[in-house]
Write an enzyme that holds these catalytic residues in place. Structure first.
Site, PDB file in Angstrom:
ATOM      1  CE1 TYR A  97      -4.535  -0.886   0.088  1.00  0.00           C
ATOM      2  CE2 TYR A  97      -3.441  -2.918   0.766  1.00  0.00           C
ATOM      3  CZ  TYR A  97      -4.553  -2.257   0.285  1.00  0.00           C
ATOM      4  OH  TYR A  97      -5.691  -2.979  -0.010  1.00  0.00           O
ATOM      5  CD  GLU A 139      -7.057  -5.905   0.650  1.00  0.00           C
ATOM      6  OE1 GLU A 139      -5.847  -5.846   0.987  1.00  0.00           O
ATOM      7  OE2 GLU A 139      -7.593  -5.049  -0.088  1.00  0.00           O
ATOM      8  N   GLY A 273     -19.280 -14.610 -20.797  1.00  0.00           N
ATOM      9  CA  GLY A 273     -19.883 -14.267 -19.520  1.00  0.00           C
ATOM     10  C   GLY A 273     -20.658 -15.397 -18.887  1.00  0.00           C
ATOM     11  N   PRO A 276     -19.125 -18.042 -15.021  1.00  0.00           N
ATOM     12  CG  PRO A 276     -19.567 -15.867 -14.294  1.00  0.00           C
ATOM     13  CD  PRO A 276     -18.921 -16.631 -15.407  1.00  0.00           C
ATOM     14  CG  PHE A 391     -15.464 -11.377 -17.420  1.00  0.00           C
ATOM     15  CD1 PHE A 391     -15.603 -11.904 -16.147  1.00  0.00           C
ATOM     16  CD2 PHE A 391     -16.087 -12.023 -18.469  1.00  0.00           C
ATOM     17  CE1 PHE A 391     -16.331 -13.067 -15.932  1.00  0.00           C
ATOM     18  CE2 PHE A 391     -16.810 -13.189 -18.271  1.00  0.00           C
ATOM     19  CZ  PHE A 391     -16.932 -13.710 -16.994  1.00  0.00           C
TER      20      PHE A 391
END
Length: 404
Positions: A97, A139, A273, A276, A391
């Site tokens: 970061y 995270e 697409g 998923p 995407f």
């Protein structure tokens, strides 16, 4: 937890919105130029999105959204979660970061010149680290959840290509099994895998590919469309063979099937697409649920409609009904449970066939998703009924802010 931003800082950030609208992409382009001069940082990025300009545009949009909502950060919850998931997939760590902070603040000063006063630099420094601390905390939670889950892992894990299969002339599927023979983390249907790849002549590359296999299998499957001039997709199609090893991160992503719901579901997809959604359909097919399921897919031709045999098998089992749209050929004769249409999936067709009780999952090119999402919103469906995944680096404001 970071302390809330003070009123003065938020006021200064709000005042920079016009400058961000005018110069945002120039700032983020300069930021990436600085950031990518460090090899260890450069290797974390999908460089194809730098070449086509999509990544700077997407980041400029995210920065603008942050500034515009600095007094109502709750509106950015979906965007923050999506960024955190993306970072986890790429193994972004707290030590990365500071590089971004230095590059971003330096770019603001470089592009805005004297207009970037010390007060503006200070405010953006505080705003950056406020958001960074939120992301780092989230995270950390995701990393720990993955590592502690059965079959989960930290960092990169070696997977072997167990098999490969051409779904169409442009889409190839690869089954991946862990080299260590250990257990496999059960992904949420709709999530993706991130890859660290060493492509001859192109060095280290990062890519994300949706998992197209159902959760609970002893492998992951990805289904990759060959992109024109695509460095990684071409390499996968032409070079990667059974037995080759790939470095893979734990599944990630905030676009996934709500398996706890019993509401009807409609899948709206176009092109690759569908990947998923194929995983979602696999998850639904494993249950004894009586949910009403409709699968709607747009392809150029019947030959390019990937996974059509699998879809028709699910129709035959009574799991779902299907609509296929063909943009570049006449529609073939339909069959029971499978309707065929000439042309593209249109907003008008979606409106005419609307199921107000259903949850809609949308995935495809940005323009397709914008049309579909706009049509559903125009019908006043609740936000939680409209879920979508883009995407690459989406650069459409309406899509970026509220994807779910």
């Amino acid at each position: 937890m970071s302390a809330p931003l003070d009123d003065r800082t938020r006021a200064i950030i709000s005042a920079t919105v016009p400058a961000l609208k005018a110069h945002g992409t120039a700032i983020t382009t300069e930021m990436y130029k600085r950031l990518l001069s460090t090899p260890a940082i450069r290797d974390l990025f999908n460089l194809s999105h730098q070449q086509d300009g999509e990544q700077p545009k997407a980041l400029a949009l995210a920065v603008l959204c942050y500034a515009e909502h600095i007094n109502d950060l709750g509106a950015l919850g979906g965007m923050v979660e999506r960024i955190a998931e993306k970072h986890v997939g790429l193994n972004i760590l707290p030590e990365h970061y500071p590089y971004v902070a230095e590059a971003l603040l330096g770019a603001i000063g470089h592009v805005l010149g004297d207009a970037a006063t010390p007060e503006i630099a200070e405010a953006w420094g505080k705003a950056y680290w406020f958001l960074a601390d939120i992301l780092i905390g989230r995270e950390k939670q995701i990393y720990e959840e993955h590592e502690d889950a059965p079959g989960g892992w930290a960092g990169w894990r070696a997977f072997r290509v167990r098999s490969r299969h051409n779904e169409t002339s442009t889409i190839a599927s690869f089954e991946l099994a862990p080299v260590d023979g250990g257990a496999l983390f059960r992904h949420k249907a709709g999530q993706y895998l991130s890859f660290k790849l060493d492509v001859p002549g192109h060095g280290s590359q990062r890519r994300n590919y949706s998992i197209s296999s159902a959760p609970g299998a002893d492998h992951y499957r990805i289904s990759v469309r060959r992109q024109d001039d695509g460095v990684v997709s071409t390499w996968l199609h032409d070079t990667v063979k059974v037995g080759d090893q790939l470095q893979v991160a734990n599944p990630a992503g905030d676009f996934f099937l709500d398996e706890s719901s019993e509401l009807p579901v409609v899948f709206l997809t176009a092109g690759v697409g569908l990947t998923p959604v194929i995983s979602m359909l696999g998850a639904l097919a494993q249950t004894s649920s009586s949910r009403k399921i409709r699968y709607v897919h747009g392809a150029d031709t019947t030959a390019l409609a990937a996974f059509r045999p699998e879809i028709e098998a699910l129709v035959d089992r009574g799991v779902l009904t299907a609509d296929f749209f063909y943009a570049k050929e006449n529609a073939p004769v339909g069959r029971r449970g499978v309707a065929a249409h000439a042309g593209r999936v249109t907003a008008a067709w979606v409106t005419e066939n609307l199921d107000r009780s259903a949850t809609y999952y949308v995935c495809g090119p940005d323009s397709f998703m914008r049309d579909m999402v706009d049509a559903l919103r125009a019908e006043k469906l609740a936000p939680e009924q409209i879920r979508y995944e883009f995407f690459g680096s989406a650069s459409d404001p309406a899509l970026v802010l509220s994807a779910a």
